[in-house]
Write an enzyme that holds these catalytic residues in place. Structure first.
Site, PDB file in Angstrom:
ATOM      1  N   GLN A  83       0.805  -1.214   0.000  1.00  0.00           N
ATOM      2  CA  GLN A  83       0.000   0.000   0.000  1.00  0.00           C
ATOM      3  C   GLN A  83       0.846   1.276   0.000  1.00  0.00           C
ATOM      4  O   GLN A  83       0.366   2.351   0.359  1.00  0.00           O
ATOM      5  CB  GLN A  83      -0.954  -0.005   1.201  1.00  0.00           C
ATOM      6  CG  GLN A  83      -1.983  -1.118   1.132  1.00  0.00           C
ATOM      7  CD  GLN A  83      -3.025  -1.049   2.229  1.00  0.00           C
ATOM      8  OE1 GLN A  83      -3.317   0.000   2.780  1.00  0.00           O
ATOM      9  NE2 GLN A  83      -3.603  -2.191   2.549  1.00  0.00           N
ATOM     10  N   HIS A 147      -1.373   0.076   5.202  1.00  0.00           N
ATOM     11  CA  HIS A 147      -2.203   1.064   5.901  1.00  0.00           C
ATOM     12  C   HIS A 147      -1.572   2.455   5.950  1.00  0.00           C
ATOM     13  O   HIS A 147      -1.518   3.101   7.002  1.00  0.00           O
ATOM     14  CB  HIS A 147      -2.511   0.596   7.329  1.00  0.00           C
ATOM     15  CG  HIS A 147      -3.435  -0.553   7.408  1.00  0.00           C
ATOM     16  ND1 HIS A 147      -4.075  -0.933   8.566  1.00  0.00           N
ATOM     17  CD2 HIS A 147      -3.836  -1.451   6.466  1.00  0.00           C
ATOM     18  CE1 HIS A 147      -4.826  -2.001   8.354  1.00  0.00           C
ATOM     19  NE2 HIS A 147      -4.692  -2.324   7.069  1.00  0.00           N
ATOM     20  N   GLN A 171      -0.667  -6.577  13.234  1.00  0.00           N
ATOM     21  CA  GLN A 171      -1.200  -7.666  12.420  1.00  0.00           C
ATOM     22  C   GLN A 171      -0.158  -8.132  11.407  1.00  0.00           C
ATOM     23  O   GLN A 171       0.781  -7.416  11.090  1.00  0.00           O
ATOM     24  CB  GLN A 171      -2.475  -7.241  11.695  1.00  0.00           C
ATOM     25  CG  GLN A 171      -2.256  -6.200  10.614  1.00  0.00           C
ATOM     26  CD  GLN A 171      -3.487  -5.947   9.774  1.00  0.00           C
ATOM     27  OE1 GLN A 171      -4.561  -6.494  10.038  1.00  0.00           O
ATOM     28  NE2 GLN A 171      -3.355  -5.139   8.734  1.00  0.00           N
ATOM     29  N   ARG A 231      -7.951   3.928  11.659  1.00  0.00           N
ATOM     30  CA  ARG A 231      -7.245   2.719  11.239  1.00  0.00           C
ATOM     31  C   ARG A 231      -6.631   2.890   9.851  1.00  0.00           C
ATOM     32  O   ARG A 231      -5.418   2.867   9.703  1.00  0.00           O
ATOM     33  CB  ARG A 231      -8.186   1.512  11.260  1.00  0.00           C
ATOM     34  CG  ARG A 231      -7.500   0.189  10.923  1.00  0.00           C
ATOM     35  CD  ARG A 231      -8.460  -0.994  11.091  1.00  0.00           C
ATOM     36  NE  ARG A 231      -7.790  -2.260  10.881  1.00  0.00           N
ATOM     37  CZ  ARG A 231      -7.729  -2.901   9.715  1.00  0.00           C
ATOM     38  NH1 ARG A 231      -8.318  -2.364   8.639  1.00  0.00           N
ATOM     39  NH2 ARG A 231      -7.099  -4.051   9.611  1.00  0.00           N
ATOM     40  N   GLY A 250     -12.200  -1.335   8.204  1.00  0.00           N
ATOM     41  CA  GLY A 250     -12.185  -1.990   9.507  1.00  0.00           C
ATOM     42  C   GLY A 250     -11.370  -3.265   9.485  1.00  0.00           C
ATOM     43  O   GLY A 250     -10.888  -3.707   8.429  1.00  0.00           O
ATOM     44  N   TYR A 266     -11.831   8.846  17.065  1.00  0.00           N
ATOM     45  CA  TYR A 266     -12.678   7.874  16.378  1.00  0.00           C
ATOM     46  C   TYR A 266     -12.447   6.441  16.834  1.00  0.00           C
ATOM     47  O   TYR A 266     -12.924   5.504  16.198  1.00  0.00           O
ATOM     48  CB  TYR A 266     -12.544   8.080  14.866  1.00  0.00           C
ATOM     49  CG  TYR A 266     -13.156   9.406  14.485  1.00  0.00           C
ATOM     50  CD1 TYR A 266     -14.478   9.498  14.103  1.00  0.00           C
ATOM     51  CD2 TYR A 266     -12.439  10.582  14.641  1.00  0.00           C
ATOM     52  CE1 TYR A 266     -15.068  10.718  13.838  1.00  0.00           C
ATOM     53  CE2 TYR A 266     -13.020  11.815  14.387  1.00  0.00           C
ATOM     54  CZ  TYR A 266     -14.339  11.879  13.988  1.00  0.00           C
ATOM     55  OH  TYR A 266     -14.935  13.101  13.749  1.00  0.00           O
ATOM     56  N   ASP A 276     -20.516  -1.275  19.964  1.00  0.00           N
ATOM     57  CA  ASP A 276     -21.552  -2.209  20.417  1.00  0.00           C
ATOM     58  C   ASP A 276     -20.994  -3.577  20.782  1.00  0.00           C
ATOM     59  O   ASP A 276     -21.763  -4.483  21.118  1.00  0.00           O
ATOM     60  CB  ASP A 276     -22.620  -2.371  19.336  1.00  0.00           C
ATOM     61  CG  ASP A 276     -22.034  -2.792  17.982  1.00  0.00           C
ATOM     62  OD1 ASP A 276     -20.832  -3.136  17.920  1.00  0.00           O
ATOM     63  OD2 ASP A 276     -22.785  -2.777  16.996  1.00  0.00           O
TER      64      ASP A 276
END
Length: 287
Positions: A83, A147, A171, A231, A250, A266, A276
């Site tokens: 990326q 990222h 990760q 992210r 995500g 955020y 949630d």
């Protein structure tokens, strides 16, 4: 599709498409582009494209698909399948009427061979159809092969906005690297030009790369950071009312569309999507 080959697809007006729907027949407009990343409809009615892998800015004619390379950046670093590379581009709103500037973001290696990102301003010559006279606005920004985010937009307030991702930390092959999306820069870091804490942030800059005086103070420090806890915000756009929106990837779930507000947190990595606790829990592998 082989790496290094990309297609731009336009919707043909009129005619009967494969499904029989009038006006929906796709056609190949241009091909052979090296992973087009940014695509902007320019004031000259050309498509302005950044080619991530080759470090080139290309104009594509929407009429016949002909292409013109207007810039090739020699120090762009682009890893195959990753990326990094030539990413965001923003055109000055007065590009052809008084301010001939184009702003680009790309990854490079610094003097210590560390991968970094820089934001650079170029001057456009419409007669020669070239970009030249590079001026570094902000260099040494965090970068990795994952990222980077990298979206760059020109705001209605005359500022530049730029997204930096969490670098893919915690990760895959970067699992030992901690996520710094919640860490804010200190006054000493800002004074020293140490942008380590800019990971996982949306930045807001003056057109010369400096910190705007009305940027939010976070933990008592004013920096380029406009919002944090992100992210991988690869989408950034202003709505017609001037509101700023970001689209954010995500962790295999909970992609987000966020209304970006000054000083906003955020949530990443502690929160993904709605708070949630459905389908996401944070595991700090880097610890």
């Amino acid at each position: 599709m082989p790496v290094g080959l990309a297609l731009l697809v336009s919707m043909s007006c009129g005619g009967d498409g494969a499904g029989g729907t009038e006006g929906s027949k796709p056609r190949v407009l241009a091909q052979g582009l090296a992973n087009p990343w940014e695509l902007i409809w320019g004031p000259d009615d050309q498509l302005w494209v950044t080619e991530k892998s080759d470090g080139e800015v290309t104009l594509v004619s929407p009429e016949d698909g002909s292409t013109t390379t207007i810039l090739a950046i020699p120090d762009v670093v682009a890893t195959m399948g990753a990326q990094d590379g030539l990413l965001g581009m923003a055109l000055h709103p007065e590009l052809l009427t008084g301010e001939p500037y184009v702003y680009l973001a790309y990854t490079y290696r610094d003097d210590d061979e560390q991968l970094r990102t820089k934001l650079v301003r170029y001057t456009y010559d419409p007669d020669a159809r070239t970009l030249d006279e590079p001026v570094e606005l902000l260099a040494g920004l965090p970068a990795s092969n994952d990222h980077n985010s990298g979206r760059l937009v020109f705001g209605p307030d005359g500022k530049l906005y730029y997204t930096i991702g969490d670098q893919g930390n915690n990760q895959f092959d970067r699992f030992c690297e901690p996520i710094l999306a919640q860490r804010l820069p200190t006054a000493d870091e800002v004074a020293a030009g140490d942008w380590t804490a800019y990971q996982g942030k949306v930045l807001r800059l003056e057109l010369d790369g400096s910190v705007p005086e009305d940027n939010p103070e976070l933990d008592g420090v004013r920096s380029h950071v406009y919002s944090y806890g992100h992210r991988n915000a690869q989408g950034l756009v202003f709505g017609p009312d001037g509101a700023l929106y970001a689209a954010e990837h995500g962790p295999k779930s909970d992609d987000e569309v966020n209304l970006i507000e000054a000083g906003g947190n955020y949530g990443w990595p502690h929160v993904a999507g709605y708070a949630d606790d459905q389908g996401y829990s944070y595991a700090n592998w880097s610890a």
